[in-house]
Write an enzyme that holds these catalytic residues in place. Structure first.
Site, mmCIF file in Angstrom:
data_model
loop_
_atom_site.group_PDB
_atom_site.id
_atom_site.type_symbol
_atom_site.label_atom_id
_atom_site.label_comp_id
_atom_site.label_asym_id
_atom_site.label_seq_id
_atom_site.Cartn_x
_atom_site.Cartn_y
_atom_site.Cartn_z
ATOM 1 C CG LEU A 13 -11.813 1.100 3.854
ATOM 2 C CD1 LEU A 13 -12.428 0.942 2.458
ATOM 3 C CD2 LEU A 13 -12.597 2.188 4.629
ATOM 4 N N PRO B 203 -2.024 -0.618 2.934
ATOM 5 C CG PRO B 203 -0.328 -2.209 2.637
ATOM 6 C CD PRO B 203 -1.793 -1.994 2.438
ATOM 7 N NE ARG C 114 0.750 14.045 45.794
ATOM 8 C CZ ARG C 114 1.873 13.473 46.164
ATOM 9 N NH1 ARG C 114 1.838 12.396 46.950
ATOM 10 N NH2 ARG C 114 3.024 13.933 45.755
ATOM 11 N N GLY D 242 3.795 12.845 38.977
ATOM 12 C CA GLY D 242 4.727 11.745 38.683
ATOM 13 C C GLY D 242 4.060 10.392 38.779
ATOM 14 C CD GLU E 26 -14.644 2.885 13.424
ATOM 15 O OE1 GLU E 26 -15.696 3.357 12.967
ATOM 16 O OE2 GLU E 26 -14.580 1.785 14.022
HETATM 17 N N1 CAA Z 1 -22.837 7.624 3.176
HETATM 18 C C1 CAA Z 1 -23.150 7.175 1.936
HETATM 19 N N2 CAA Z 1 -22.465 7.548 0.800
HETATM 20 C C2 CAA Z 1 -21.440 8.394 0.965
HETATM 21 C C3 CAA Z 1 -21.053 8.906 2.230
HETATM 22 C C4 CAA Z 1 -21.804 8.485 3.361
HETATM 23 N N3 CAA Z 1 -21.509 8.922 4.587
HETATM 24 N N4 CAA Z 1 -20.000 9.718 2.071
HETATM 25 C C5 CAA Z 1 -19.718 9.732 0.754
HETATM 26 N N5 CAA Z 1 -20.589 8.931 0.102
HETATM 27 C C6 CAA Z 1 -20.662 8.715 -1.352
HETATM 28 C C7 CAA Z 1 -20.733 10.059 -2.096
HETATM 29 O O1 CAA Z 1 -22.061 10.516 -2.185
HETATM 30 C C8 CAA Z 1 -20.157 9.704 -3.448
HETATM 31 O O2 CAA Z 1 -21.164 9.110 -4.220
HETATM 32 P P1 CAA Z 1 -21.239 9.317 -5.833
HETATM 33 O O3 CAA Z 1 -20.108 8.541 -6.400
HETATM 34 O O4 CAA Z 1 -22.583 8.763 -6.222
HETATM 35 O O5 CAA Z 1 -21.113 10.803 -6.085
HETATM 36 C C9 CAA Z 1 -19.115 8.627 -3.109
HETATM 37 O O6 CAA Z 1 -19.468 8.100 -1.816
HETATM 38 C C10 CAA Z 1 -17.713 9.175 -3.067
HETATM 39 O O7 CAA Z 1 -17.725 10.239 -2.124
HETATM 40 P P2 CAA Z 1 -16.565 11.334 -2.055
HETATM 41 O O8 CAA Z 1 -16.362 11.911 -3.424
HETATM 42 O O9 CAA Z 1 -16.872 12.256 -0.938
HETATM 43 O O10 CAA Z 1 -15.300 10.405 -1.729
HETATM 44 P P3 CAA Z 1 -13.794 10.763 -1.476
HETATM 45 O O11 CAA Z 1 -12.951 9.811 -2.235
HETATM 46 O O12 CAA Z 1 -13.565 12.227 -1.629
HETATM 47 O O13 CAA Z 1 -13.591 10.339 0.086
HETATM 48 C C11 CAA Z 1 -13.646 10.637 2.466
HETATM 49 C C12 CAA Z 1 -14.322 10.889 1.089
HETATM 50 C C13 CAA Z 1 -14.630 11.207 3.465
HETATM 51 C C14 CAA Z 1 -12.309 11.341 2.575
HETATM 52 C C15 CAA Z 1 -13.472 9.104 2.675
HETATM 53 O O14 CAA Z 1 -12.454 8.586 1.836
HETATM 54 C C16 CAA Z 1 -13.139 8.741 4.118
HETATM 55 O O15 CAA Z 1 -14.038 8.669 4.952
HETATM 56 N N6 CAA Z 1 -11.843 8.489 4.407
HETATM 57 C C17 CAA Z 1 -11.465 7.976 5.731
HETATM 58 C C18 CAA Z 1 -11.464 6.466 5.729
HETATM 59 C C19 CAA Z 1 -11.735 5.888 7.096
HETATM 60 O O16 CAA Z 1 -12.513 6.405 7.873
HETATM 61 N N7 CAA Z 1 -11.108 4.752 7.357
HETATM 62 C C20 CAA Z 1 -11.337 4.049 8.591
HETATM 63 C C21 CAA Z 1 -10.996 2.615 8.431
HETATM 64 S S1 CAA Z 1 -11.929 1.539 9.467
HETATM 65 C C22 CAA Z 1 -11.252 1.625 11.014
HETATM 66 O O17 CAA Z 1 -10.505 2.493 11.352
HETATM 67 C C23 CAA Z 1 -11.763 0.587 11.950
HETATM 68 C C24 CAA Z 1 -10.931 0.301 13.121
HETATM 69 O O18 CAA Z 1 -9.929 -0.370 13.061
HETATM 70 C C25 CAA Z 1 -11.358 0.740 14.455
#
Ligand code: CAA
Length: 383
Positions: free
Chosen positions: A125, A128, A268, A340, A363
């Site tokens: 997902l 950069p 300790r 330490g 995440e």
């Molecule tokens: N479940 C289902 N649908 C969801 C949802 C959920 N939990 N959360 C939001 N949606 C839906 C909303 O209902 C909305 O739907 P509609 O278009 O029908 O209205 C749509 O998704 C868009 O939602 P938002 O308007 O809330 O979206 P946003 O652009 O404002 O973003 C955010 C919301 C929560 C900030 C999101 O971008 C986010 O979670 N960002 C963080 C990304 C992240 O966690 N990345 C991790 C990468 S993976 C990783 O880290 C793995 C690893 O290596 C260990």
């Protein structure tokens, strides 16, 4: 809500705990020092059925529930956080996309291999310039008859180089924002899929975190997950599960640090007595124990709600937020108790602290978790 573990869950936890004592803990320092992906351990986890815990037996999994998975993950993280994140990413972000959103053909093709651990999964997902703002991703997928052509790049992708399949999020229509994002299942040997540079990280040295580049990568239409435009919601739903796992990982790391600090405080000797006799140390350990337990219960709560089929997105974010903050505090306090010695590599404390830090970031950063929680509060989802 019932927090009592079933006999099966207790047995599984015991089995994983024994495995961690015998196989994972003795390996963890080596993995950290050498930055080697712990492939031999992953193979042993496969033999124990730990790579498909919440997947039904008909698809090759262990047929257990999601709570059992979080219990196992916590135990693995107590031994080695790198090994835990390999398992976490493989299960919720690598296997769940197909189990929950795949069609029957996709399930038959990929699920048994993933659930039996014959193949690892990964989730692409982040880009950069698209991290917290996940819907701003710029990787594109253009439909050309019976296939898509994908171009772009991803960053910080866990399990890269070891995964057999990647769930890739790409935009099929940039004008639609998050509603123009689509998910694809991409086989690791797809021409045009290039594995990029390996990140040099502060912790989680055994986990493979790399860049992925897509150059005119051709993906057949039958590898699209769900419909065009559903990808963002799929990703968000998967992250709800993933965040519970990161909470469990944080609890496991903190548990290891707490146990070490508790034992050390009773060994300790300073000022002619064990340092556990001093209230300053007792209060630290008491706070660590209480915070650890609170985080563990938040993780259980989110997992149990999920199993019971009630909304759990807010609780998943709360569990991840609280548990990761707790893990950084507890590992930091454990180092303070070790003094330490804790700062040296003679003890695992500095590794626990380095490994704990990432749980506040990946995440979804903890600032993002607060945004998710606040959205639910605004919508009055606080039962
Ligand atoms: N479940 C289902 N649908 C969801 C949802 C959920 N939990 N959360 C939001 N949606 C839906 C909303 O209902 C909305 O739907 P509609 O278009 O029908 O209205 C749509 O998704 C868009 O939602 P938002 O308007 O809330 O979206 P946003 O652009 O404002 O973003 C955010 C919301 C929560 C900030 C999101 O971008 C986010 O979670 N960002 C963080 C990304 C992240 O966690 N990345 C991790 C990468 S993976 C990783 O880290 C793995 C690893 O290596 C260990």
């Amino acid at each position: 809500m019932n927090f009592n573990l079933t006999e099966d869950q207790k047995m599984m936890r015991k089995m994983v705990r024994d495995f961690v004592e015998e196989e994972v803990i003795p390996q963890a320092a080596h993995t950290d020092e050498t930055h080697e992906f712990p492939l031999a351990l992953v193979h042993k986890m496969r033999e124990l059925g730990l790579l498909g815990i919440p997947i039904p037996e008909e698809y090759g999994g262990a047929g257990s529930d999601f709570t059992s998975y979080t219990l196992a993950l916590e135990e693995i993280a107590r031994g080695c956080a790198s090994t835990a994140v390999i398992m976490a990413v493989h299960t919720t972000l690598g296997t769940f996309p197909i189990y929950y959103f795949g069609n029957e053909e996709q399930k038959q093709k990929y699920l048994p291999k993933l659930a039996k651990g014959e193949m690892l999964g990964a989730f692409a997902l982040t880009e950069p310039n698209s991290g917290s703002d996940a819907s701003s991703l710029v990787t594109t997928a253009k439909r050309r008859g019976d296939h898509y052509v994908i171009n772009g790049s991803k960053r910080f992708i866990s399990n890269t180089g070891y995964a057999g399949i990647y769930t890739v999020l790409a935009s099929t229509d940039r004008t639609k924002g998050s509603r123009g994002i689509t998910a694809f299942l991409v086989d690791a040997d797809t021409p045009g899929l290039i594995i990029g540079k390996k990140e040099k990280k502060m912790g989680l040295h055994g986990s493979s975190t790399r860049e992925l580049i897509f150059e005119d990568m051709v993906v057949p239409v039958e590898n699209r997950l769900g419909e065009e435009g559903q990808g963002f919601k799929i990703a968000m739903a998967l992250l709800d599960d993933g965040r519970i796992g990161i909470g469990a990982q944080a609890v496991g790391i903190a548990q290891a640090a707490f146990e070490a600090a508790l034992a050390y405080a009773q060994e300790r000797v300073q000022f002619k007595q064990e340092i556990m006799n001093f209230q300053g140390i007792q209060f630290m350990l008491a706070d660590m124990a209480a915070q650890l337990e609170a985080a563990r219960l938040l993780v259980y709560q989110a997992a149990v709600r999920r199993v019971e089929g009630v909304p759990y997105s807010k609780e998943a974010s709360m569990a991840k937020l609280f548990a990761s903050e707790m893990a950084v505090k507890v590992t930091n306090d454990a180092m303070q108790i070790f003094g330490g010695y804790g700062y040296t590599r003679e003890y695992p404390i500095e590794r626990y602290l380095r490994d704990a830090k990432i749980t506040q970031i990946y995440e979804g950063t903890n600032q993002i978790q607060r945004i998710v929680i606040a959205k639910h509060l605004r919508n009055k989802n606080y039962d």
